[in-house]
Design an enzyme around this catalytic site. Structure first.
Site, short mmCIF file in Angstrom:
data_model
loop_
_atom_site.label_atom_id
_atom_site.label_comp_id
_atom_site.label_asym_id
_atom_site.label_seq_id
_atom_site.Cartn_x
_atom_site.Cartn_y
_atom_site.Cartn_z
N LYS A 180 22.18 -6.23 -0.08
CA LYS A 180 21.37 -7.02 0.75
C LYS A 180 19.47 -7.01 -0.14
O LYS A 180 19.64 -5.63 -0.70
CB LYS A 180 20.50 -6.79 2.29
CG LYS A 180 21.73 -7.35 3.29
CD LYS A 180 21.15 -7.11 4.36
CE LYS A 180 22.16 -7.87 5.86
NZ LYS A 180 22.13 -8.75 5.92
N ARG A 199 31.63 -8.42 12.21
CA ARG A 199 32.83 -9.49 12.62
C ARG A 199 33.69 -8.14 12.36
O ARG A 199 34.84 -7.82 13.12
CB ARG A 199 32.84 -10.23 12.21
CG ARG A 199 33.31 -9.99 10.25
CD ARG A 199 33.08 -11.67 9.80
NE ARG A 199 31.70 -11.78 9.07
CZ ARG A 199 31.28 -12.94 8.52
NH1 ARG A 199 31.96 -14.45 8.49
NH2 ARG A 199 30.19 -13.65 8.89
N1 BES Z 1 23.41 -8.30 10.01
C1 BES Z 1 23.68 -9.99 9.65
C2 BES Z 1 23.07 -10.64 10.17
C3 BES Z 1 21.85 -11.50 9.82
C4 BES Z 1 21.21 -11.91 8.83
C5 BES Z 1 20.77 -11.13 11.19
C6 BES Z 1 19.50 -12.40 9.15
C7 BES Z 1 20.06 -11.61 11.53
C8 BES Z 1 18.39 -12.20 10.70
C9 BES Z 1 24.93 -10.07 8.91
O1 BES Z 1 25.59 -8.30 9.73
C10 BES Z 1 24.93 -10.43 7.64
O2 BES Z 1 24.77 -10.40 6.79
N2 BES Z 1 25.29 -11.51 7.54
C11 BES Z 1 25.80 -12.56 6.30
C12 BES Z 1 27.36 -12.53 6.66
C13 BES Z 1 27.54 -13.10 5.43
C14 BES Z 1 28.05 -12.33 3.67
C15 BES Z 1 29.24 -14.27 5.32
C16 BES Z 1 24.94 -13.12 6.06
O3 BES Z 1 24.32 -13.67 7.30
O4 BES Z 1 24.46 -13.56 5.59
MN MN Z 2 25.52 -7.36 6.63
#
Ligand code: BES
Ligand code: MN
Ligand code: ZN
Length: 494
Positions: free
Chosen positions: A274, A348
């Site tokens: 990230k 997931r």
């Molecule tokens: N934990 C994150 C989702 C999240 C993002 C929660 C911002 C709270 C605030 C999750 O694990 C994630 O990174 N999801 C990705 C999925 C994508 C790579 C398909 C996302 O939402 O960007």
């Molecule tokens: Mn994530």
């Protein structure tokens, strides 16, 4: 915090302050009338002068020298005809925050007579709101500034049913403690809140409320075939833990509710790392798991007549030398193969095995909750969590249970299209389906591991923590969906 029901006349109550409601129509009622008379009409003056318009959580403080109650805090409750129990939680929360910051430790809170027919719910809401309103994160501060000093709350009963009031206060206080417990777990940073520590907290909570706790390790998960869960843990130096809490309140029933929570104690994104901005918020990525542990602890105390299993797969998502890489293919407990396109779609992956495990436990209903997708925050902001389900009746039940708690959920669809988006060229599934409909493709992925069991998925990415506090609550973790879980457990026990 000590909470009790008091049947005394408001003017005779001994307290640092008495809290009374004011509605937007400006007409005083119940305890407010009696106190206004004791103050020679000072409260009516404040309202008539427009200093207090009765908007929800707006407030005005009046001093009452030489009275057993030293102050009167009038708190707005909005439109009299629209009054809902959860508004009383906000009313009580706003009151303890105002008074607590003034250093007042004992308060009395009047129930509005408008809800005397719903005494249990009203008392529960006030007890819950007073408990959650006084929560502040001061654990890491040597000189905390914001401490809310309230130690004792007397709920002024008005003319409500005594037994109902007592039962409500007990429920609300246990529920409020559970919400705060979930918030404490969530706010604790990942260097302290490791999977091992989360498991220790679950074991402690279980022993305090008469549940059994099982903490499974990596070898157990491997023997179970949980390759999807373990693929997320591969890059971390912290050992993963698979936490299972069991509550058996209806031994002769075959029904089993499974509560499943995402327990990512820190989400760096893994190799699909990230950006740095706001990454610190990813300590909250175990909020779903925290809510499951906290709700289970409250269920163990409230003892509803149903069976519940709480399941929390816990791990960090880190980019270590052994980390899973994009393109890797892993196999979940149900035998399905998953091509990992993006290691940041890790929630997931751990839930896939946890949902399979819920089915193996014999779950007849499953609710999972997870800070699963950023797309959910884009869709609904911070005003509601997404609810996605394979079963209309169960979805309606969860929505109906959640509504009076004040937690908001908004149903979104589970069309076949989203499932098709998750097909891989080389495995059974891939773990991302692109940006379009990100919350729904994530839900479709989970659906592949749930099968036919009635299931509700709650994506709480936008509601599990907030950047801004409110009159009734500190900023940071919210404890969502503990209230909805408890309401559902109560309902299913009937
Ligand atoms: N934990 C994150 C989702 C999240 C993002 C929660 C911002 C709270 C605030 C999750 O694990 C994630 O990174 N999801 C990705 C999925 C994508 C790579 C398909 C996302 O939402 O960007
Ligand atoms: Mn994530
Ligand atoms: Zn995550």
């Amino acid at each position: 915090m000590q909470i009790r029901i008091v049947h005394d006349a408001p003017v005779e109550v001994r307290a640092g302050a008495i809290v009374v409601p004011v509605f937007s129509d400006g007409r005083l009622s119940g305890a407010a009338v009696a106190l206004d008379a004791a103050l020679s009409g000072a409260l009516a003056d404040v309202v008539a002068g427009g200093e207090l318009q009765g908007k929800l959580c707006e407030h005005a403080l009046l001093h009452a020298k030489d009275k057993p109650f030293r102050r009167v805090l009038a708190v707005g409750l909005g439109d009299r005809a629209q009054l809902e129990p959860f508004m009383l939680a906000r009313y009580a929360g706003a009151a303890v925050r105002v008074l607590g910051r003034l250093g007042i430790s004992d308060v009395a809170i009047a129930l509005p007579e408008e809800l005397s027919g719903r005494a249990r719910e009203a008392a529960a809401a006030v007890a819950e709101g007073a408990t959650t309103g006084s929560f502040e994160i001061t654990i890491y501060q040597r000189d905390p500034e914001r401490r809310v000093a309230i130690e004792s709350v007397a709920i002024l009963s008005g003319n409500g049913d005594r037994k109902a009031l007592e039962a409500g206060a007990r429920y609300g206080s246990v529920a409020g403690d559970a919400v705060n417990f979930a918030r404490r777990l969530a706010v604790t940073p990942s260097n302290d809140m490791t999977p091992t520590h989360l498991a220790e907290e679950a074991v402690k909570a279980a022993s305090e409320s008469g549940m059994t706790a099982e903490v499974r390790d990596e070898d157990w998960a491997r023997a179970k075939g949980m390759g999807s869960f373990l693929s997320v843990a591969a890059g971390s130096a912290q050992p993963p833990k698979f936490i299972v809490l069991r509550y058996n309140g209806a031994p002769s029933s075959k029904d089993l509710l499974a509560l499943v929570g995402k327990g990512i104690t820190f989400d760096t994104g893994g190799i699909s790392i990230k950006p740095a901005e706001r990454m610190e918020d990813m300590k909250y990525d175990m909020s779903g798991g925290a809510a499951v542990i906290a709700a289970m602890s409250a269920i163990g105390k409230l003892k509803p007549k149903l069976n519940v299993v709480g399941i929390v797969p816990a791990t960090e998502n880190m980019p270590g030398g052994r980390a899973t890489k994009p393109g890797d293919i892993v196999r979940a407990m149900n035998g399905k193969s998953i091509e990992i396109i993006n290691t940041d779609a890790e929630g997931r992956l751990i839930l896939a095995d946890a949902l399979c495990y819920a089915n193996e436990c014999g779950a007849t209903r499953i609710v999972d909750c997870a800070t699963l997708t950023g797309a959910c925050v884009i869709a609904l902001g911070h005003a509601a969590a997404a609810l996605i389900s394979n079963d209309d009746a169960f979805a309606e039940l969860v929505l109906a249970c959640a509504k009076p708690t004040g937690e908001r959920y908004w149903r979104m669809p589970l069309f076949d299209d989203y499932g098709r988006q998750m097909r891989s060229d080389i495995a059974d599934l891939k773990n991302t389906g692109g940006r379009d409909g990100g919350t729904l493709t994530a839900a479709a992925f989970l659906h592949a591991f749930v099968g036919e069991t009635p299931w509700v998925h709650l994506d709480v990415a936008g509601t599990a923590y907030l950047d801004r506090g409110s009159a009734w609550s500190a900023k940071g973790p919210t404890g969502v969906p503990v209230r909805a879980f408890l309401a559902l457990a109560e309902r299913l026990a009937q």
